[in-house]
Design an enzyme around this catalytic site. Structure first.
Site, short mmCIF file in Angstrom:
data_model
loop_
_atom_site.label_atom_id
_atom_site.label_comp_id
_atom_site.label_asym_id
_atom_site.label_seq_id
_atom_site.Cartn_x
_atom_site.Cartn_y
_atom_site.Cartn_z
N TYR A 1 -101.27 27.28 19.88
CA TYR A 1 -101.83 28.61 19.61
C TYR A 1 -100.69 29.62 19.47
O TYR A 1 -100.62 30.37 18.49
CB TYR A 1 -102.77 29.02 20.76
CG TYR A 1 -103.40 30.38 20.59
CD1 TYR A 1 -104.50 30.57 19.75
CD2 TYR A 1 -102.89 31.50 21.26
CE1 TYR A 1 -105.08 31.82 19.58
CE2 TYR A 1 -103.48 32.75 21.11
CZ TYR A 1 -104.57 32.91 20.27
OH TYR A 1 -105.14 34.15 20.12
N1 NAD Z 1 -110.52 37.52 22.47
C1 NAD Z 1 -109.25 37.66 22.83
O1 NAD Z 1 -108.94 37.94 24.00
C2 NAD Z 1 -108.15 37.52 21.81
C3 NAD Z 1 -106.84 37.80 22.22
C4 NAD Z 1 -105.81 37.69 21.29
C5 NAD Z 1 -106.08 37.34 19.98
N2 NAD Z 1 -107.36 37.05 19.61
C6 NAD Z 1 -107.58 36.69 18.20
O2 NAD Z 1 -108.65 37.44 17.67
C7 NAD Z 1 -109.29 36.70 16.63
C8 NAD Z 1 -110.80 36.70 16.90
O3 NAD Z 1 -111.01 36.06 18.14
P1 NAD Z 1 -112.34 36.22 19.00
O4 NAD Z 1 -111.92 36.45 20.39
O5 NAD Z 1 -113.31 37.12 18.34
O6 NAD Z 1 -112.81 34.68 18.92
P2 NAD Z 1 -114.26 34.03 18.72
O7 NAD Z 1 -114.05 32.57 18.96
O8 NAD Z 1 -115.26 34.74 19.53
O9 NAD Z 1 -114.52 34.27 17.16
C9 NAD Z 1 -113.72 33.65 16.19
C10 NAD Z 1 -114.56 33.34 14.99
O10 NAD Z 1 -113.70 32.70 14.03
C11 NAD Z 1 -114.40 31.59 13.49
N3 NAD Z 1 -113.44 30.59 13.03
C12 NAD Z 1 -112.49 29.98 13.79
N4 NAD Z 1 -111.83 29.08 13.06
C13 NAD Z 1 -112.37 29.11 11.79
C14 NAD Z 1 -112.12 28.42 10.60
N5 NAD Z 1 -111.17 27.45 10.55
N6 NAD Z 1 -112.85 28.71 9.51
C15 NAD Z 1 -113.82 29.67 9.57
N7 NAD Z 1 -114.11 30.35 10.68
C16 NAD Z 1 -113.39 30.09 11.79
C17 NAD Z 1 -115.27 31.09 14.62
O11 NAD Z 1 -116.35 30.31 14.15
C18 NAD Z 1 -115.70 32.37 15.29
O12 NAD Z 1 -116.91 32.87 14.77
C19 NAD Z 1 -108.66 35.31 16.66
O13 NAD Z 1 -107.69 35.21 15.65
C20 NAD Z 1 -108.01 35.24 18.03
O14 NAD Z 1 -106.91 34.37 18.07
C21 NAD Z 1 -108.41 37.13 20.49
#
Ligand code: NAD
Length: 253
Positions: A158
């Protein structure tokens, strides 16, 4: 300001992506949503948005989303590469598991961003404007005083994939600046989404959850960033941190 702007948002079925989609639709954007989960349809129908189901690491899917967007709306003004995944991984993992994890994490977190960027760049160049926002993490841009650069010990893939975003973002920012196209990373910290909840176990401590940012707060910062317009920052890592005010920081010198 955003009235009629065309925005593609990946990973919009839930969490941060759904909040970005909701907010941009509210601001008057024509939003085009993608996700690998069928439930993207529900988010899209609530917003009256277009949607596509598919994997961002699949070049055919990406091309068809961008082609359909241009055919339906004439252009792409804003691309938000939000789709991402996390898995527990590390150097002592089983060989076959590691190979599978690498493809999955790098597929979702890097290849998807690479493909969407390549597909929209010629369109944005032609119209001489555009905004690309890649969603990264505070592991890459730690909060002042935090030592997160020193690693976690259980998320090597990651972290490597999110650091790799810097390569795309910084290089694209340079290559596209003459066409008024900005490219930035939104490096978000702990945000209350399905991803963080499942990473934190089935029943995270409510006191801890209380410190997390809300997806809607990060969407407000996204809007502030877009409002800077073509003369605003580009090639920047913008840090947002749980436990700190969730506001757009000043551009780096
Ligand atoms: N939530 C946190 O604390 C956090 C912290 C740092 C970074 N992020 C980043 O924020 C972004 C959103 O994360 P989130 O927390 O909303 O996660 P989440 O898992 O709730 O949502 C992510 C969405 O992306 C979709 N997805 C993942 N891989 C995919 C693929 N290969 N093709 C199509 N769709 C795909 C999933 O189905 C999901 O609906 C991500 O890039 C994550 O790395 C989140």
């Amino acid at each position: 300001m955003f009235n009629g702007k065309v925005a593609i948002i990946t990973g919009a079925a839930q969490g941060v992506g759904a909040a970005f989609a909701t907010r941009l639709a509210l601001e008057g954007c024509k939003v085009v949503l993608t996700d690998q989960q069928e439930k993207i349809q529900t988010v899209a129908s609530t917003l009256g948005a277009s949607y596509h189901v598919g994997n961002v690491a699949d070049a055919t899917h990406v091309k068809s989303v961008v082609d359909a967007t241009v055919s339906d709306f004439g252009t792409v003004d804003i691309l938000i590469n939000n789709a991402g995944e996390v898995l527990p991984t590390g150097p002592s993992d089983d060989w076959n598991k590691s190979l599978q994890d690498f493809d999955q994490i790098f597929g979702s977190n890097i290849k998807g961003t690479f493909l969407f960027g390549r597909a929209v760049a010629p369109i944005m160049i032609k119209q001489n404007s555009g905004e690309i926002i890649n969603v990264s993490t505070d592991h890459v841009k730690p909060a002042p005083g935090s030592n997160r650069h020193h690693g976690h010990g259980h998320m090597d893939l990651y972290n490597a994939s999110k650091w790799a975003l810097n390569g795309l973002t910084f290089d694209w920012a340079k290559a596209l600046a003459d066409y008024n196209i900005r490219v930035n990373n939104l490096c978000i910290g702990a945000t209350d989404t399905e991803m963080l909840r499942s990473w934190s176990g089935s029943n995270p401590d409510p006191k801890l959850v209380n410190t997390w940012m809300k997806p809607e707060e990060t969407a407000e910062v996204l809007v502030q960033l877009l409002l800077e317009g073509s003369k605003g920052r580009t090639g920047d890592n913008i840090g947002l941190y749980a436990g700190h005010p969730c506001v757009l920081p000043k551009a780096e010198e």
